[in-house]
Design an enzyme around this catalytic site. Structure first.
Site: not given
Lengths: 346, 346
Positions: B211, B242, B262, B265
């Site tokens: 991410t 997330d 990160t 999630g």
């Protein structure tokens, strides 16, 4: 802010890590709180007949959950049972009777959280699942994910053998008229303005709300919370509100409390309403009532409105809201119980 | 837990409600932190050439954001600028170079939050928006909603004049091979089992993460946070992680801090990672470093891993993670700066 807080100092033996004896279980408080949405609910807008229907449906939902708790069932089972009754009733904006989106469909969101493990499940934008709360629970228990969206969530439901209903099952004439009215207002307002960048300038304050939820504490001392909604009448662009957002619409943790929210979802997401109440208890030592009030006040400061239902591990409950009304009810092992709709809880 | 915490006791004049003078602004700390994903990043798995490419891309992203802050620009602009560089780079799992879902598409999620107003915007499951972080910002600034999902989010983008790219723009051979490998592993594992209720038993730990994010403090004392991702290789069922969840992957509040997360999630949603860090500062008076460490420890206790980047209103930063590595960097007005990939920050 209107508040209906109940501080019930129930006798509570310290939580045991071992299995509790029957005598201990008998003394443990348990109970549940439900809501059927908050918003502009005025006494004059409900006929006595309709009010009686709402009270009966709220009572039926509450009793369905309470019966499970009384028999020693889990708070998760109680939450699902109470919410299913409200999803099945055409009176509430969840399941059957959900509001229509701008395309003329019912789009359903739901979430659930287990206070014992902090496991959680959520779905958004499903159209063919009769009881969205049961699919949220299946995501929690039968997938390794927390949140599934749209058609993907339905593919998961199909894989695990869920029964599907056509979207027409959810659609009611009352909600279709709300959509038509919302579109007329929108069109009328659009004539007055040449352009707009907002997604829905002509937000229907009355139809904005309407979510159902339940929080419960079982005899084992486990908390759970769940929320289910059809979202907002005439919603566009795949809008997701707070109901399927863990921490915003739903949160449960045995260490603190279980919360389900209902209100203007955008503000509830920004404040992280459900988690914010638990965080004040966890980090500041606030009581449930103080925490819930402070969080609803934060929502109000940003310009939003709505309410929450909450229960803590000692069976204290709080039901604050800053909207005109909130469909709500609770029942506790102490015998305390109520069903309310308008401003002040009796 | 590996941590790379920096406690920089920067001279900071108390925040002024009035406009600050040039002299005051000159003394205010500012800076930003970026991440390009956390996970199993081992020195042996990166050739010196590839490592150099990552360091160069991280540095380019950091400088793009820092240049804006240095000129007196806003933390929101800096966050978007830094994230856009990482979205445009094929090295990171966001924008170009995002991982493939099980159907062979890149599905993109992003969110952003303004610490000054707690306004927020998020999108999930878009497939044709070149820079998802800019659409998340548009949701925040040009709609009355916080979160838009899937095709609905793209219809909103079209309405406000966003340029579209074909999904092929995001697709790279490297990620296609990751998908093929994930499907082969899944098929091999499926042969050994007759049935399964989990959505993806053969989760690729290496490919799970990735991410990008940025948190920034500007000269005006305003915090902002943003996160963008392609999610998980071979993801199914419309899984939402997330990154687009306000309070889980992204949170910013001038009163406390800005956080971008990160990691795995599902755990980050359950813990409400970004909001949990801010809540400890808000309600318990924790330092940024203590709060960030405690939250990552909570994720670890539940069985999850990953990391966060965070900055507080005094320009202190924290970059804790409990995964093997995290692509990360920061630059502060004090002159402190670093770009790191592996276990310990120098």
């Amino acid at each position: 802010m209107r508040t209906s807080l109940l501080l019930l100092g129930l006798a509570f033996t310290a939580p045991s890590v071992l299995l509790a004896s029957d005598a201990e279980l008998a003394n443990r408080p348990f109970g549940l709180v439900i809501h059927g949405g908050a918003g502009v609910i005025e006494r004059k807008s409900l006929t006595p007949e309709v009010e009686a229907q709402y009270r009966a449906a709220l009572s039926q939902a509450r009793e369905a959950g309470y019966a499970i708790l009384e028999k020693g069932g889990t708070s998760l089972d109680a939450v699902v049972a109470a919410i299913q009754v409200m999803e099945d009733s055409p009176l509430f904006n969840a399941g059957k009777g959900a509001v229509f989106n701008a395309d003329g469909f019912c789009d359903l969101d739901a979430s659930i959280m287990d206070g014992r493990t902090q496991a959680a499940g959520a779905i958004s934008g499903v159209r063919r699942i009769k009881n969205p709360i049961t699919l949220a629970r299946a995501v929690m228990e039968k997938s390794e994910h927390v949140m599934l969206a749209g058609e993907g969530a339905e593919r998961f439901a199909q894989k695990i053998g869920f029964e599907f209903v056509p979207n027409e099952y959810f659609q009611t004439d009352f909600r279709r008229k709300q959509l038509e009215a919302a579109k007329l207002r929108e069109a009328a307002a659009a004539k007055k303005k040449t352009s707009s960048l907002t997604t829905s300038d002509h937000f229907d304050r009355v139809a904005r709300y309407g979510t159902v939820g339940c929080v419960a504490l079982d005899r084992q001392g486990n908390l759970a919370a769940g929320t289910s909604t059809g979202g907002m009448t005439n919603k566009k662009f795949g809008r997701v509100g707070d109901a399927p957002i863990i921490g915003a619409g739903t949160y449960a943790n045995n260490a603190t409390c279980a919360v389900s929210a209902t209100g203007w979802g955008e503000f509830f997401i920004r404040v992280g309403v459900a988690r914010d109440i638990a965080a004040q208890m966890e980090y500041k030592g606030s009581s449930l009532a103080d925490a819930a009030n402070a969080t609803i006040a934060k929502v109000g400061q940003l310009g939003g409105d709505g309410g929450v239902i909450a229960i803590d591990r000692e069976g204290r409950v709080a039901l604050p809201f800053n909207s005109v009304g909130m469909y709500r009810g609770f029942k506790l092992s102490t015998g305390a119980a109520a069903i309310e709709i308008f401003g002040q809880s009796k």
